[in-house]
Design an enzyme around this catalytic site. Structure first.
Site, PDB file in Angstrom:
ATOM      1  N   VAL A  85     -26.442 -38.844  17.321  1.00 31.79           N
ATOM      2  CA  VAL A  85     -25.807 -39.215  18.756  1.00 31.79           C
ATOM      3  C   VAL A  85     -26.843 -40.495  19.192  1.00 31.79           C
ATOM      4  CG1 VAL A  85     -25.885 -38.706  21.014  1.00 31.79           C
ATOM      5  CG2 VAL A  85     -25.763 -36.897  19.392  1.00 31.79           C
TER       6      VAL A  85
ATOM      7  N   GLY B 288     -12.063 -42.234  32.809  1.00 34.08           N
ATOM      8  CA  GLY B 288     -11.283 -43.296  31.950  1.00 34.08           C
ATOM      9  C   GLY B 288     -11.179 -44.846  32.448  1.00 34.08           C
ATOM     10  N   SER B 289     -12.154 -45.354  32.941  1.00 36.03           N
ATOM     11  CA  SER B 289     -12.269 -46.708  33.335  1.00 36.03           C
ATOM     12  C   SER B 289     -12.354 -47.654  32.108  1.00 36.03           C
ATOM     13  CB  SER B 289     -13.216 -46.994  34.304  1.00 36.03           C
ATOM     14  OG  SER B 289     -14.453 -46.791  33.930  1.00 36.03           O
ATOM     15  N   ASN B 290     -13.158 -47.173  31.196  1.00 31.75           N
ATOM     16  CA  ASN B 290     -13.197 -47.934  29.948  1.00 31.75           C
ATOM     17  C   ASN B 290     -11.834 -47.639  29.144  1.00 31.75           C
ATOM     18  OD1 ASN B 290     -15.582 -49.265  29.321  1.00 31.75           O
ATOM     19  ND2 ASN B 290     -16.572 -47.251  29.952  1.00 31.75           N
TER      20      ASN B 290
ATOM     21  N   GLU C 152     -19.525 -53.148  30.896  1.00 31.04           N
ATOM     22  CA  GLU C 152     -18.742 -52.079  29.768  1.00 31.04           C
ATOM     23  C   GLU C 152     -17.253 -52.734  29.494  1.00 31.04           C
ATOM     24  OE1 GLU C 152     -19.468 -48.042  30.180  1.00 31.04           O
ATOM     25  OE2 GLU C 152     -21.034 -48.204  31.314  1.00 31.04           O
TER      26      GLU C 152
ATOM     27  N   ARG D  26     -18.126 -34.650  24.119  1.00 29.91           N
ATOM     28  CA  ARG D  26     -18.001 -33.720  22.982  1.00 29.91           C
ATOM     29  C   ARG D  26     -18.874 -34.209  21.975  1.00 29.91           C
ATOM     30  NH1 ARG D  26     -18.465 -29.004  24.521  1.00 29.91           N
ATOM     31  NH2 ARG D  26     -18.032 -28.116  22.267  1.00 29.91           N
TER      32      ARG D  26
ATOM     33  N   LEU E  63     -19.758 -34.939  18.052  1.00 26.92           N
ATOM     34  CA  LEU E  63     -18.757 -34.721  16.832  1.00 26.92           C
ATOM     35  C   LEU E  63     -19.613 -34.418  15.502  1.00 26.92           C
ATOM     36  CD1 LEU E  63     -16.582 -37.868  17.854  1.00 26.92           C
ATOM     37  CD2 LEU E  63     -15.885 -35.610  17.849  1.00 26.92           C
TER      38      LEU E  63
ATOM     39  N   ARG F 202     -16.355 -25.900  16.512  1.00 25.76           N
ATOM     40  CA  ARG F 202     -16.422 -27.257  16.427  1.00 25.76           C
ATOM     41  C   ARG F 202     -15.556 -27.554  15.317  1.00 25.76           C
ATOM     42  NH1 ARG F 202     -19.696 -30.367  19.761  1.00 25.76           N
ATOM     43  NH2 ARG F 202     -21.265 -28.799  20.132  1.00 25.76           N
TER      44      ARG F 202
ATOM     45  N   HIS G 143     -21.961 -47.035  25.257  1.00 25.55           N
ATOM     46  CA  HIS G 143     -23.104 -46.209  25.981  1.00 25.55           C
ATOM     47  C   HIS G 143     -23.826 -47.139  26.950  1.00 25.55           C
ATOM     48  CE1 HIS G 143     -26.236 -43.373  25.993  1.00 25.55           C
ATOM     49  NE2 HIS G 143     -27.129 -44.442  26.152  1.00 25.55           N
TER      50      HIS G 143
END
Ligand code: GRF
Length: 217
Positions: A146, A14-16, A176, A93, A95, A67, A111
């Site tokens: 993706v 979770g750094s972003n 980022e 995950r 989507l 899903r 990304h």
């Protein structure tokens, strides 16, 4: 103007997410991080949400048969929290097309490559193997395919002699953390708009020059 309500979806450190939390703590930032969802229990990013006093939920994909069922639970959580925009930040995950369509124009991802190069996983390792001289990161709208949605913003960094995956990843990650909050702001302020497959900026957004490696006069 009321702040946009943003959910951040994570799976790991979770750094972003932290970069978005920090940006949103500034009074003039147009978003509040209203919800953090992890598909993995005990993801380190959940502690960051807790520290910032942000509502958090774990929706473990393993608890759902399909899903679609997982995404229905996700959609319920987003609806209950009246979420306007969703940021994927290390959310591991895939989507479905239907989720991406439902959230079209309001669902973005970061990304660690200059897309459309190096989609998918193990990007840093693959970039070093390929001998590229410039690496970087991309914030883009999520589309059914993706890492292929319309690009909102990119930041480039050089690949340096002696780089290994970790060194390169750290150099990219620093960018980022700057790029994601900037792109989210442009989107919320209507200065970056989805137009077909591209995302033109408002006229007052002027890039500050080129980045080249090696330097070019
Ligand atoms: C980042 O490199 C991001 O670009 C990629 O996954 C990583 C997540 O890192 N999608 P973090 O959880 O935000 O620290």
């Amino acid at each position: 103007m009321a702040k946009a309500r943003v959910a951040v979806l994570i799976s790991g450190r979770g750094s972003n997410l932290q970069a978005l939390i920090d940006a949103a703590a500034q009074p003039d930032y147009p978003a509040e991080i209203a919800l953090v969802v992890s598909n993995r229990p005990r993801a380190a990013g959940l502690d960051r949400a807790a520290k910032a006093g942000i509502q958090q939920e774990t929706i473990d994909h393993k608890d759902f048969a399909t899903r679609d069922d997982f995404e229905a639970a996700l959609n319920d959580a987003l609806k209950i929290s009246k979420i306007d925009f969703v940021c994927l930040a290390g959310f591991m995950r895939l989507l479905t097309d239907s989720f991406a369509s439902d959230w079209r124009g309001r669902l973005i991802n970061i990304h660690p490559s200059l897309l459309p190069a190096f989609k998918g996983l193990h990007v840093h390792e693959r970039m070093i193997e390929a001998g590229v001289k410039l690496a970087g990161c991309t914030v883009h709208f999520v589309s059914p395919e993706v890492d292929a949605g319309p690009i909102i913003g990119q930041a480039a960094v050089p690949v340096l002699p002696g780089d290994d995956e970790d060194k390169l990843a750290a150099r990219i990650l620093e960018q980022e953390h700057k790029l994601y909050p900037v792109c989210l702001r442009l989107l919320i302020e209507g200065k970056a708009r989805l137009s077909g497959h591209t995302v033109p900026f408002a006229d007052d957004i002027v890039p500050d020059g080129a980045f080249a490696n090696p330097p070019i006069e």
